[in-house]
Scaffold this active site. Structure first.
Site, mmCIF file in Angstrom:
data_model
loop_
_atom_site.group_PDB
_atom_site.id
_atom_site.type_symbol
_atom_site.label_atom_id
_atom_site.label_comp_id
_atom_site.label_asym_id
_atom_site.label_seq_id
_atom_site.Cartn_x
_atom_site.Cartn_y
_atom_site.Cartn_z
ATOM 1 N N LYS A 151 7.447 -8.039 7.418
ATOM 2 C CA LYS A 151 8.363 -8.152 6.277
ATOM 3 C C LYS A 151 9.774 -7.892 6.795
ATOM 4 O O LYS A 151 9.930 -7.021 7.648
ATOM 5 C CB LYS A 151 8.012 -7.114 5.204
ATOM 6 C CG LYS A 151 6.602 -7.237 4.620
ATOM 7 C CD LYS A 151 6.262 -6.010 3.772
ATOM 8 C CE LYS A 151 4.804 -6.043 3.322
ATOM 9 N NZ LYS A 151 4.388 -4.830 2.586
ATOM 10 N N LEU A 161 0.829 -1.227 0.000
ATOM 11 C CA LEU A 161 0.000 0.000 0.000
ATOM 12 C C LEU A 161 0.862 1.275 0.000
ATOM 13 O O LEU A 161 0.907 2.016 -0.982
ATOM 14 C CB LEU A 161 -0.921 -0.013 1.226
ATOM 15 C CG LEU A 161 -1.769 1.243 1.409
ATOM 16 C CD1 LEU A 161 -2.847 1.343 0.332
ATOM 17 C CD2 LEU A 161 -2.418 1.254 2.801
ATOM 18 N N ASP A 162 1.545 1.494 1.151
ATOM 19 C CA ASP A 162 2.298 2.739 1.330
ATOM 20 C C ASP A 162 3.470 2.786 0.353
ATOM 21 O O ASP A 162 4.341 1.917 0.376
ATOM 22 C CB ASP A 162 2.833 2.839 2.766
ATOM 23 C CG ASP A 162 1.711 2.896 3.795
ATOM 24 O OD1 ASP A 162 0.812 3.724 3.636
ATOM 25 O OD2 ASP A 162 1.739 2.097 4.757
ATOM 26 N N LYS A 178 10.554 2.563 5.852
ATOM 27 C CA LYS A 178 9.615 2.069 4.837
ATOM 28 C C LYS A 178 9.409 0.562 4.989
ATOM 29 O O LYS A 178 10.382 -0.190 5.049
ATOM 30 C CB LYS A 178 10.140 2.361 3.428
ATOM 31 C CG LYS A 178 9.872 3.776 2.982
ATOM 32 C CD LYS A 178 10.229 3.952 1.522
ATOM 33 C CE LYS A 178 9.962 5.378 1.083
ATOM 34 N NZ LYS A 178 10.449 5.611 -0.285
ATOM 35 N N SER A 190 -0.015 -5.440 3.157
ATOM 36 C CA SER A 190 0.596 -4.245 3.759
ATOM 37 C C SER A 190 0.921 -4.461 5.225
ATOM 38 O O SER A 190 0.213 -5.176 5.929
ATOM 39 C CB SER A 190 -0.389 -3.070 3.635
ATOM 40 O OG SER A 190 0.031 -1.984 4.416
ATOM 41 N N GLU A 225 6.078 -3.860 -4.779
ATOM 42 C CA GLU A 225 6.631 -3.374 -3.497
ATOM 43 C C GLU A 225 7.598 -2.207 -3.691
ATOM 44 O O GLU A 225 8.334 -2.184 -4.677
ATOM 45 C CB GLU A 225 7.440 -4.504 -2.850
ATOM 46 C CG GLU A 225 6.798 -5.155 -1.675
ATOM 47 C CD GLU A 225 6.655 -4.293 -0.433
ATOM 48 O OE1 GLU A 225 7.248 -3.208 -0.363
ATOM 49 O OE2 GLU A 225 5.952 -4.721 0.478
ATOM 50 N N ASP A 226 7.611 -1.277 -2.740
ATOM 51 C CA ASP A 226 8.586 -0.171 -2.804
ATOM 52 C C ASP A 226 9.679 -0.315 -1.748
ATOM 53 O O ASP A 226 10.585 0.512 -1.715
ATOM 54 C CB ASP A 226 7.896 1.187 -2.612
ATOM 55 C CG ASP A 226 7.418 1.382 -1.184
ATOM 56 O OD1 ASP A 226 6.858 0.432 -0.611
ATOM 57 O OD2 ASP A 226 7.616 2.479 -0.642
HETATM 58 C C1 BG6 Z 1 4.172 0.333 6.138
HETATM 59 C C2 BG6 Z 1 4.915 1.647 6.025
HETATM 60 O O1 BG6 Z 1 3.415 0.115 4.986
HETATM 61 O O2 BG6 Z 1 3.303 0.355 7.268
HETATM 62 C C3 BG6 Z 1 5.642 1.944 7.316
HETATM 63 O O3 BG6 Z 1 5.825 1.590 4.943
HETATM 64 C C4 BG6 Z 1 4.667 1.909 8.487
HETATM 65 O O4 BG6 Z 1 6.276 3.208 7.219
HETATM 66 C C5 BG6 Z 1 3.947 0.564 8.526
HETATM 67 O O5 BG6 Z 1 5.362 2.101 9.727
HETATM 68 C C6 BG6 Z 1 2.922 0.479 9.649
HETATM 69 O O6 BG6 Z 1 1.901 1.401 9.388
HETATM 70 P P1 BG6 Z 1 0.782 1.817 10.416
HETATM 71 O O7 BG6 Z 1 -0.230 2.569 9.544
HETATM 72 O O8 BG6 Z 1 0.184 0.564 10.967
HETATM 73 O O9 BG6 Z 1 1.389 2.671 11.469
HETATM 74 MG MG MG Z 2 5.568 0.309 1.055
#
Ligand code: BG6
Ligand code: MG
Length: 230
Positions: free
Chosen positions: A145, A10-11, A45, A114, A169-170
């Protein structure tokens, strides 16, 4: 009909939420006297919320009680959500919607994989939730991951064997997770960072429909690494 499973992070793949994670972690870190840079943010990330705070505390040579740790995680997330709540579909990264629509049209399996516990609310905010047959997020996994758990659960929910799945994936950790799962790994970002991926594209605008069609037909397979379209 060839049916593959396409699993999206996702992110950084669907939306650029790294900037909101950065602002929220920076505010939190600064509030306890720790500097936090964009370079450090890169290292978070794909990293879980718990591990992210642990790393920030390590960088600041600071330790906290368990209660305080939990309180600060809550503060960071509340601040992060204040940004997420302003999101709409204008924040979807270029050609992501087109790619999803193409896969829907081709009747492919589509899942989200994600680390974020906020994944469902973000997909809802940007109006993409209905494109995904399965959503696996930070609430569903016990191992972060680069462990492949998140993608293996995604494949299972799609009812498609891991070797017939493709991951977008990034993050380096995410590419390693996809490789360990035996899936085709496609890096979205810089080849210099994501060189462990089978293929790397700067973004979805650089990925042709022919490439996706060739994956679906089996013409493009894992291990035939080519750094194309960079
Ligand atoms: C990942 C991000 O997708 O999600 C991270 O790349 C982030 O930066 C992680 O810490 C957890 O996200 P969240 O929304 O549960 O705080
Ligand atoms: Mg990502």
């Amino acid at each position: 009909m060839n049916k593959k499973g396409f699993i999206f992070d996702l992110d950084g793949v669907i939306v650029d939420t790294a900037k909101y994670h950065f602002l929220a972690w920076k505010k939190l870190a600064n509030s306890i006297g720790i500097d936090f840079s964009e370079v450090q943010n890169e290292q978070l990330k794909g990293v879980s919320r718990v591990r992210s705070l642990e790393k920030i505390l390590e960088w600041g040579s600071t330790s906290l009680s368990q209660d305080e740790f939990m309180r600060l995680m809550g503060l960071k997330n509340d601040n992060y959500l204040s940004y997420i709540n302003t999101m709409d579909d204008s924040e979807i990264l270029p050609d992501v919607t087109e790619t999803l629509n193409f896969l829907v049209e081709k009747q492919q399996g589509i899942a989200l994989g994600s680390a974020s516990r906020n994944a469902r609310s973000i997909l809802t905010k940007v109006n993409l939730l209905d494109k995904f047959q399965s959503v696996v997020d930070g609430n569903d996994v016990s191992k972060a991951k680069p462990d492949p758990e998140v993608f293996l659960i995604g494949a299972k929910l799609l009812n498609i064997e891991p070797e017939n799945c493709i991951v977008f994936e990034d993050s380096v950790a995410g590419i390693q997770a996809a490789n360990t799962a035996g899936m085709i790994s496609i890096g979205i970002g810089e080849n210099s960072v994501l060189h462990e991926a089978d293929y790397v594209f700067k973004d979805f605008t650089k990925m042709s429909k022919t490439f996706i069609t060739d994956i679906i037909s089996g013409k493009i397979e894992k291990q035939s690494k080519k750094s194309i379209n960079q």
